[in-house]
Design a protein around this motif. Structure first.
Motif, short mmCIF file in Angstrom:
data_model
loop_
_atom_site.label_atom_id
_atom_site.label_comp_id
_atom_site.label_asym_id
_atom_site.label_seq_id
_atom_site.Cartn_x
_atom_site.Cartn_y
_atom_site.Cartn_z
N ALA A 178 51.57 38.99 32.28
CA ALA A 178 51.72 39.87 33.43
C ALA A 178 50.35 40.21 33.99
O ALA A 178 49.34 40.11 33.28
CB ALA A 178 52.45 41.15 33.05
N ALA A 179 50.31 40.58 35.26
CA ALA A 179 49.07 40.99 35.90
C ALA A 179 49.35 42.07 36.93
O ALA A 179 50.46 42.17 37.46
CB ALA A 179 48.38 39.79 36.56
N MET A 217 52.22 43.43 41.27
CA MET A 217 52.34 42.93 39.92
C MET A 217 52.96 41.54 39.92
O MET A 217 53.64 41.15 40.86
CB MET A 217 53.23 43.87 39.07
N ASN A 218 52.73 40.85 38.84
CA ASN A 218 53.30 39.52 38.68
C ASN A 218 53.64 39.33 37.21
O ASN A 218 52.92 39.83 36.33
CB ASN A 218 52.30 38.45 39.15
N THR A 244 42.83 37.67 43.21
CA THR A 244 43.79 36.57 43.34
C THR A 244 44.38 36.16 41.98
O THR A 244 45.34 35.40 41.94
CB THR A 244 43.14 35.34 43.99
N VAL A 245 43.82 36.69 40.90
CA VAL A 245 44.40 36.36 39.58
C VAL A 245 45.84 36.85 39.49
O VAL A 245 46.64 36.29 38.74
CB VAL A 245 43.57 36.96 38.42
N GLY A 300 47.98 34.21 40.35
CA GLY A 300 47.78 32.99 39.56
C GLY A 300 46.52 32.23 39.85
O GLY A 300 46.28 31.19 39.25
N GLY A 301 45.70 32.74 40.77
CA GLY A 301 44.44 32.06 41.07
C GLY A 301 43.27 32.71 40.37
O GLY A 301 43.45 33.64 39.58
N GLY A 302 42.07 32.23 40.66
CA GLY A 302 40.86 32.83 40.11
C GLY A 302 40.78 32.76 38.61
O GLY A 302 41.51 32.01 37.96
N GLN A 303 39.88 33.55 38.08
CA GLN A 303 39.73 33.58 36.63
C GLN A 303 39.36 34.98 36.18
O GLN A 303 38.85 35.78 36.95
CB GLN A 303 38.67 32.58 36.17
#
Length: 124
Positions: free
Chosen positions: A49-50, A58-59, A103-104, A107-110
Protein backbone atom coordinates in the motif's frame (compact mmCIF):
# COMPACT_ATOMS: atom_id res chain seq x y z
CA UNK A 1 17.89 11.91 5.97
CA UNK A 2 14.82 10.04 7.21
CA UNK A 3 14.95 7.12 9.59
CA UNK A 4 12.00 4.74 9.73
CA UNK A 5 11.15 2.34 12.54
CA UNK A 6 8.31 -0.17 12.18
CA UNK A 7 6.42 -1.70 15.07
CA UNK A 8 3.23 -3.62 15.75
CA UNK A 9 4.04 -6.93 14.16
CA UNK A 10 3.39 -10.23 15.86
CA UNK A 11 1.58 -13.55 15.76
CA UNK A 12 -2.15 -13.58 15.06
CA UNK A 13 -4.70 -16.18 14.09
CA UNK A 14 -6.31 -16.16 10.67
CA UNK A 15 -9.19 -13.72 10.60
CA UNK A 16 -7.57 -11.50 13.18
CA UNK A 17 -6.24 -7.96 12.96
CA UNK A 18 -3.01 -6.08 13.52
CA UNK A 19 -2.01 -2.46 13.16
CA UNK A 20 1.49 -1.68 12.05
CA UNK A 21 3.10 1.67 12.77
CA UNK A 22 6.07 3.31 11.14
CA UNK A 23 7.62 6.21 13.03
CA UNK A 24 9.78 8.59 11.03
CA UNK A 25 12.48 10.94 12.17
CA UNK A 26 13.02 14.35 10.62
CA UNK A 27 10.99 17.50 10.16
CA UNK A 28 10.17 16.80 6.51
CA UNK A 29 8.06 13.67 7.02
CA UNK A 30 4.93 15.40 5.80
CA UNK A 31 6.50 16.01 2.40
CA UNK A 32 7.12 12.32 1.71
CA UNK A 33 4.89 9.73 0.16
CA UNK A 34 4.89 6.59 2.27
CA UNK A 35 4.54 2.96 1.37
CA UNK A 36 4.29 -0.48 2.91
CA UNK A 37 5.92 -3.52 1.38
CA UNK A 38 6.29 -7.12 2.50
CA UNK A 39 8.58 -10.03 1.86
CA UNK A 40 7.68 -13.62 2.60
CA UNK A 41 10.35 -16.34 2.94
CA UNK A 42 11.67 -17.36 -0.46
CA UNK A 43 9.74 -14.63 -2.25
CA UNK A 44 10.54 -11.23 -3.63
CA UNK A 45 9.51 -8.08 -1.83
CA UNK A 46 6.08 -6.91 -2.96
CA UNK A 47 4.11 -3.71 -2.77
CA UNK A 48 1.26 -3.58 -0.25
CA UNK A 49 0.00 0.00 0.00
CA UNK A 50 1.03 3.62 -0.47
CA UNK A 51 -0.21 7.04 0.55
CA UNK A 52 0.66 10.51 -0.68
CA UNK A 53 2.06 13.32 1.44
CA UNK A 54 -1.29 14.75 2.43
CA UNK A 55 -3.04 11.44 2.93
CA UNK A 56 -5.69 12.04 0.31
CA UNK A 57 -4.49 9.52 -2.25
CA UNK A 58 -3.93 5.84 -1.51
CA UNK A 59 -3.17 2.76 -3.53
CA UNK A 60 -3.32 -0.92 -2.61
CA UNK A 61 -2.19 -4.23 -3.97
CA UNK A 62 -5.12 -6.30 -5.21
CA UNK A 63 -4.33 -8.97 -2.65
CA UNK A 64 -5.05 -6.64 0.28
CA UNK A 65 -7.81 -4.39 -1.07
CA UNK A 66 -10.78 -4.27 1.25
CA UNK A 67 -8.76 -5.76 4.13
CA UNK A 68 -5.87 -3.35 4.70
CA UNK A 69 -5.98 0.42 5.22
CA UNK A 70 -3.03 2.77 5.05
CA UNK A 71 -3.19 6.10 6.88
CA UNK A 72 -0.84 8.73 8.23
CA UNK A 73 -0.64 11.30 10.98
CA UNK A 74 1.80 14.00 9.93
CA UNK A 75 1.65 15.63 13.36
CA UNK A 76 3.05 12.39 14.81
CA UNK A 77 5.41 11.60 11.92
CA UNK A 78 3.77 8.20 11.68
CA UNK A 79 2.19 6.05 9.01
CA UNK A 80 -0.06 3.12 9.83
CA UNK A 81 -1.21 -0.08 8.19
CA UNK A 82 -4.43 -1.48 9.62
CA UNK A 83 -4.68 -5.13 8.64
CA UNK A 84 -7.98 -6.93 9.04
CA UNK A 85 -9.19 -10.40 8.05
CA UNK A 86 -5.62 -11.62 8.02
CA UNK A 87 -4.76 -14.77 6.10
CA UNK A 88 -1.81 -17.14 6.45
CA UNK A 89 -0.54 -15.86 3.09
CA UNK A 90 -0.12 -12.42 4.67
CA UNK A 91 2.76 -13.82 6.71
CA UNK A 92 5.86 -11.81 5.88
CA UNK A 93 8.28 -9.17 7.09
CA UNK A 94 6.60 -5.82 6.55
CA UNK A 95 8.64 -2.76 5.64
CA UNK A 96 7.73 0.88 5.41
CA UNK A 97 9.40 3.22 2.97
CA UNK A 98 9.51 6.96 2.24
CA UNK A 99 9.71 8.70 -1.11
CA UNK A 100 10.11 12.31 -2.15
CA UNK A 101 8.57 11.39 -5.49
CA UNK A 102 4.79 11.33 -5.07
CA UNK A 103 4.37 9.23 -8.22
CA UNK A 104 5.28 6.16 -6.15
CA UNK A 105 1.66 6.11 -5.02
CA UNK A 106 0.65 5.28 -8.58
CA UNK A 107 3.46 2.78 -8.98
CA UNK A 108 6.12 5.02 -10.47
CA UNK A 109 9.33 6.49 -9.10
CA UNK A 110 11.34 4.95 -6.35
CA UNK A 111 11.55 5.03 -2.58
CA UNK A 112 14.42 6.82 -0.89
CA UNK A 113 14.40 5.38 2.62
CA UNK A 114 13.48 2.02 4.13
CA UNK A 115 12.86 0.71 7.60
CA UNK A 116 14.24 -2.50 9.07
CA UNK A 117 10.95 -4.37 8.99
CA UNK A 118 8.57 -6.03 11.42
CA UNK A 119 7.51 -9.67 11.32
CA UNK A 120 3.85 -10.56 10.86
CA UNK A 121 2.88 -14.21 11.26
CA UNK A 122 -0.67 -15.41 10.63
CA UNK A 123 -1.48 -18.90 11.85
CA UNK A 124 -4.18 -21.04 10.27
Amino acid sequence: QVQLVESGGGLVQAGGSLRLSCAASGRTFSSYAMGWFRQAPGKEREFVAAINWRGGNMNYADSVKGRFTISRDNAKNTVYLQMNSLKPEDTAVYYCAAARDQTVVAGGGQYDYWGQGTQVTVSS
